[in-house]
Write a protein that holds these residues in place. Structure first.
Motif, PDB file in Angstrom:
ATOM      1  N   ASN A 115       0.700  -1.555  -0.002  1.00  0.00           N
ATOM      2  CA  ASN A 115       0.094  -0.213  -0.056  1.00  0.00           C
ATOM      3  C   ASN A 115       0.988   1.195   0.014  1.00  0.00           C
ATOM      4  O   ASN A 115       1.620   1.401   0.998  1.00  0.00           O
ATOM      5  CB  ASN A 115      -0.879   0.049   1.476  1.00  0.00           C
ATOM      6  N   PRO A 116       0.887   1.970  -0.992  1.00  0.00           N
ATOM      7  CA  PRO A 116       1.733   3.205  -1.263  1.00  0.00           C
ATOM      8  C   PRO A 116       1.365   4.318  -0.134  1.00  0.00           C
ATOM      9  O   PRO A 116       2.292   5.149   0.209  1.00  0.00           O
ATOM     10  CB  PRO A 116       1.692   3.661  -2.589  1.00  0.00           C
ATOM     11  N   LYS A 117       0.278   4.281   0.383  1.00  0.00           N
ATOM     12  CA  LYS A 117      -0.232   5.233   1.508  1.00  0.00           C
ATOM     13  C   LYS A 117       0.064   4.711   2.790  1.00  0.00           C
ATOM     14  O   LYS A 117      -0.211   5.609   3.766  1.00  0.00           O
ATOM     15  CB  LYS A 117      -1.589   5.720   1.250  1.00  0.00           C
ATOM     16  N   CYS A 118       0.608   3.480   3.142  1.00  0.00           N
ATOM     17  CA  CYS A 118       0.822   3.121   4.361  1.00  0.00           C
ATOM     18  C   CYS A 118       2.151   3.660   4.972  1.00  0.00           C
ATOM     19  O   CYS A 118       2.935   4.360   4.313  1.00  0.00           O
ATOM     20  CB  CYS A 118       1.396   1.579   4.327  1.00  0.00           C
ATOM     21  N   GLU A 125       8.754   9.098   7.908  1.00  0.00           N
ATOM     22  CA  GLU A 125       8.341   8.146   8.973  1.00  0.00           C
ATOM     23  C   GLU A 125       9.443   7.261   9.292  1.00  0.00           C
ATOM     24  O   GLU A 125       9.964   6.640   8.331  1.00  0.00           O
ATOM     25  CB  GLU A 125       6.950   7.663   8.763  1.00  0.00           C
ATOM     26  N   ASP A 126       9.431   6.607  10.462  1.00  0.00           N
ATOM     27  CA  ASP A 126      10.491   5.824  10.710  1.00  0.00           C
ATOM     28  C   ASP A 126       9.793   4.533  11.161  1.00  0.00           C
ATOM     29  O   ASP A 126      10.377   3.812  12.075  1.00  0.00           O
ATOM     30  CB  ASP A 126      11.203   6.213  11.907  1.00  0.00           C
ATOM     31  N   ALA A 127       8.686   4.221  10.577  1.00  0.00           N
ATOM     32  CA  ALA A 127       8.047   2.990  10.964  1.00  0.00           C
ATOM     33  C   ALA A 127       8.498   1.734   9.997  1.00  0.00           C
ATOM     34  O   ALA A 127       8.733   1.838   8.847  1.00  0.00           O
ATOM     35  CB  ALA A 127       6.535   3.093  10.602  1.00  0.00           C
ATOM     36  N   VAL A 128       8.730   0.827  10.726  1.00  0.00           N
ATOM     37  CA  VAL A 128       9.372  -0.585  10.377  1.00  0.00           C
ATOM     38  C   VAL A 128       8.107  -1.533   9.680  1.00  0.00           C
ATOM     39  O   VAL A 128       7.220  -1.673  10.502  1.00  0.00           O
ATOM     40  CB  VAL A 128      10.377  -1.414  11.092  1.00  0.00           C
ATOM     41  N   PRO A 129       8.295  -2.121   8.405  1.00  0.00           N
ATOM     42  CA  PRO A 129       7.112  -2.781   8.009  1.00  0.00           C
ATOM     43  C   PRO A 129       6.896  -3.932   8.839  1.00  0.00           C
ATOM     44  O   PRO A 129       7.954  -4.785   9.023  1.00  0.00           O
ATOM     45  CB  PRO A 129       7.251  -3.160   6.627  1.00  0.00           C
ATOM     46  N   THR A 130       5.633  -3.944   9.534  1.00  0.00           N
ATOM     47  CA  THR A 130       5.526  -5.083  10.344  1.00  0.00           C
ATOM     48  C   THR A 130       4.288  -5.909  10.162  1.00  0.00           C
ATOM     49  O   THR A 130       3.323  -5.295  10.127  1.00  0.00           O
ATOM     50  CB  THR A 130       5.443  -4.647  11.937  1.00  0.00           C
ATOM     51  N   PHE A 131       4.446  -7.471  10.207  1.00  0.00           N
ATOM     52  CA  PHE A 131       3.135  -7.963   9.554  1.00  0.00           C
ATOM     53  C   PHE A 131       2.633  -9.134  10.406  1.00  0.00           C
ATOM     54  O   PHE A 131       3.748  -9.643  11.096  1.00  0.00           O
ATOM     55  CB  PHE A 131       3.450  -8.757   7.881  1.00  0.00           C
ATOM     56  N   ARG A 132       1.389  -9.402  10.745  1.00  0.00           N
ATOM     57  CA  ARG A 132       1.040 -10.218  11.477  1.00  0.00           C
ATOM     58  C   ARG A 132       0.668 -11.591  10.559  1.00  0.00           C
ATOM     59  O   ARG A 132       0.591 -11.425   9.222  1.00  0.00           O
ATOM     60  CB  ARG A 132      -0.356 -10.230  11.813  1.00  0.00           C
ATOM     61  N   ILE A 140      -0.176 -15.741   4.473  1.00  0.00           N
ATOM     62  CA  ILE A 140      -0.670 -14.259   4.124  1.00  0.00           C
ATOM     63  C   ILE A 140      -0.272 -13.479   5.345  1.00  0.00           C
ATOM     64  O   ILE A 140      -0.629 -14.009   6.298  1.00  0.00           O
ATOM     65  CB  ILE A 140      -2.321 -14.327   3.945  1.00  0.00           C
ATOM     66  N   LEU A 141       0.316 -12.421   4.901  1.00  0.00           N
ATOM     67  CA  LEU A 141       0.524 -11.254   5.952  1.00  0.00           C
ATOM     68  C   LEU A 141      -0.135 -10.111   5.739  1.00  0.00           C
ATOM     69  O   LEU A 141      -0.682  -9.828   4.787  1.00  0.00           O
ATOM     70  CB  LEU A 141       1.803 -11.072   5.587  1.00  0.00           C
ATOM     71  N   GLN A 142      -0.617  -9.712   7.137  1.00  0.00           N
ATOM     72  CA  GLN A 142      -1.318  -8.321   6.966  1.00  0.00           C
ATOM     73  C   GLN A 142      -0.593  -7.455   7.844  1.00  0.00           C
ATOM     74  O   GLN A 142       0.031  -7.669   8.943  1.00  0.00           O
ATOM     75  CB  GLN A 142      -2.807  -8.691   7.937  1.00  0.00           C
ATOM     76  N   CYS A 143      -0.523  -6.242   7.234  1.00  0.00           N
ATOM     77  CA  CYS A 143       0.156  -5.094   7.690  1.00  0.00           C
ATOM     78  C   CYS A 143      -0.176  -4.791   8.899  1.00  0.00           C
ATOM     79  O   CYS A 143      -1.627  -4.566   9.166  1.00  0.00           O
ATOM     80  CB  CYS A 143       0.327  -3.916   6.757  1.00  0.00           C
ATOM     81  N   GLN A 144       0.419  -4.676   9.964  1.00  0.00           N
ATOM     82  CA  GLN A 144       0.044  -4.151  11.366  1.00  0.00           C
ATOM     83  C   GLN A 144      -0.303  -2.685  11.160  1.00  0.00           C
ATOM     84  O   GLN A 144      -1.150  -2.186  12.257  1.00  0.00           O
ATOM     85  CB  GLN A 144       1.219  -4.339  12.316  1.00  0.00           C
ATOM     86  N   TYR A 145       0.149  -1.860  10.623  1.00  0.00           N
ATOM     87  CA  TYR A 145      -0.441  -0.478  10.294  1.00  0.00           C
ATOM     88  C   TYR A 145      -1.578  -0.288   9.500  1.00  0.00           C
ATOM     89  O   TYR A 145      -2.538   0.575   9.984  1.00  0.00           O
ATOM     90  CB  TYR A 145       0.932   0.380   9.953  1.00  0.00           C
ATOM     91  N   CYS A 146      -1.559  -0.675   8.400  1.00  0.00           N
ATOM     92  CA  CYS A 146      -2.790  -0.262   7.423  1.00  0.00           C
ATOM     93  C   CYS A 146      -3.646  -1.602   7.152  1.00  0.00           C
ATOM     94  O   CYS A 146      -4.709  -1.376   6.597  1.00  0.00           O
ATOM     95  CB  CYS A 146      -2.134   0.496   6.172  1.00  0.00           C
ATOM     96  N   GLY A 147      -3.521  -2.625   7.280  1.00  0.00           N
ATOM     97  CA  GLY A 147      -4.054  -3.838   7.357  1.00  0.00           C
ATOM     98  C   GLY A 147      -4.215  -4.389   6.064  1.00  0.00           C
ATOM     99  O   GLY A 147      -4.812  -5.388   5.524  1.00  0.00           O
ATOM    100  N   THR A 148      -3.391  -3.715   4.979  1.00  0.00           N
ATOM    101  CA  THR A 148      -3.145  -4.582   3.679  1.00  0.00           C
ATOM    102  C   THR A 148      -2.606  -5.987   3.727  1.00  0.00           C
ATOM    103  O   THR A 148      -1.638  -6.197   4.628  1.00  0.00           O
ATOM    104  CB  THR A 148      -2.203  -3.557   2.741  1.00  0.00           C
ATOM    105  N   TYR A 149      -2.920  -6.733   2.930  1.00  0.00           N
ATOM    106  CA  TYR A 149      -2.784  -8.210   2.874  1.00  0.00           C
ATOM    107  C   TYR A 149      -1.509  -8.381   1.863  1.00  0.00           C
ATOM    108  O   TYR A 149      -1.472  -7.988   0.609  1.00  0.00           O
ATOM    109  CB  TYR A 149      -3.688  -8.971   2.626  1.00  0.00           C
ATOM    110  N   LEU A 150      -0.550  -9.191   2.042  1.00  0.00           N
ATOM    111  CA  LEU A 150       0.463  -9.821   1.265  1.00  0.00           C
ATOM    112  C   LEU A 150       0.161 -11.426   1.044  1.00  0.00           C
ATOM    113  O   LEU A 150       0.057 -12.019   2.007  1.00  0.00           O
ATOM    114  CB  LEU A 150       1.864  -9.434   1.772  1.00  0.00           C
ATOM    115  N   THR A 151       0.195 -11.698  -0.261  1.00  0.00           N
ATOM    116  CA  THR A 151       0.006 -13.108  -0.545  1.00  0.00           C
ATOM    117  C   THR A 151       1.301 -13.747  -0.644  1.00  0.00           C
ATOM    118  O   THR A 151       2.125 -12.923  -0.744  1.00  0.00           O
ATOM    119  CB  THR A 151      -0.971 -13.530  -1.889  1.00  0.00           C
TER     120      THR A 151
END
Length: 163
Positions: A115-118, A125-132, A140-151
């Motif tokens: 998600n380019p707007k994440c 911003e100094d946010a490190v990409p973090t996924f559940r 399947i990963l879900q971004c902790q910040y914006c909820g976008t899924y990665l397959t």
């Protein structure tokens, strides 16, 4: 002496003295495993078997790497690409330890949110990409910040630099 029937049916790859065997890789993903482990063949003997018969998976890939041990980060990468993989640690031609890779509960700083707007994609911003991690069999990963899924395809493409 082996019978010709056995020779026709079985694939024989020489044993390694010390190193690892990554078994039960889903068919077609062994090259991705080699790429994310940054193996180019100069590290020692590397054997690659693709589309071998498997009772568990139907078809599987196998990677043997002589003189290699995997770090925890490398194990996490393998688990993202091949969550069904089994690691065999080889010493003096014998398996001394065997275990299945385990997906971590969270993946931090390994892949980017698509998600380019994440907030993780904002340069100020100094946010490190973090996924559940969801769905352990096909990650399947879900971004902790914006909820976008990665397959799994998104993950593989990012880890191999194909996107």
């Amino acid at each position: 002496m082996m019978s010709s029937k056995v020779q026709e049916r079985d694939l024989i790859v020489s044993k390694i003295k010390d190193g690892i065997v990554i078994d039960h890789i889903p068919a077609g993903r062994a090259l991705i495993v080699l790429r994310v482990l940054k193996l180019k063949g100069g590290e020692g003997r590397v054997a690659l078997v693709m589309n071998a018969d498997s009772r568990r998976l139907g078809r599987k890939d196998i990677v043997k790497i002589e003189g290699k041990e995997l770090s925890n980060d490398e194990l996490n990468l393998v688990s993202l690409i091949a969550p069904t993989a089994t690691i065999n640690i080889i010493r003096d031609y014998s398996v001394i330890k065997k275990f299945q890779v385990k997906l971590p509960e969270t993946v931090k700083g390994v892949v980017k949110c698509r998600n380019p707007k994440c907030i993780t994609n904002q340069p100020r911003e100094d946010a490190v990409p973090t996924f559940r991690v969801l769905h352990l069999d096909q990650p399947i990963l879900q971004c902790q910040y914006c909820g976008t899924y990665l397959t799994i395809d998104d993950i593989n493409a990012q880890l191999t630099g194909e996107r």
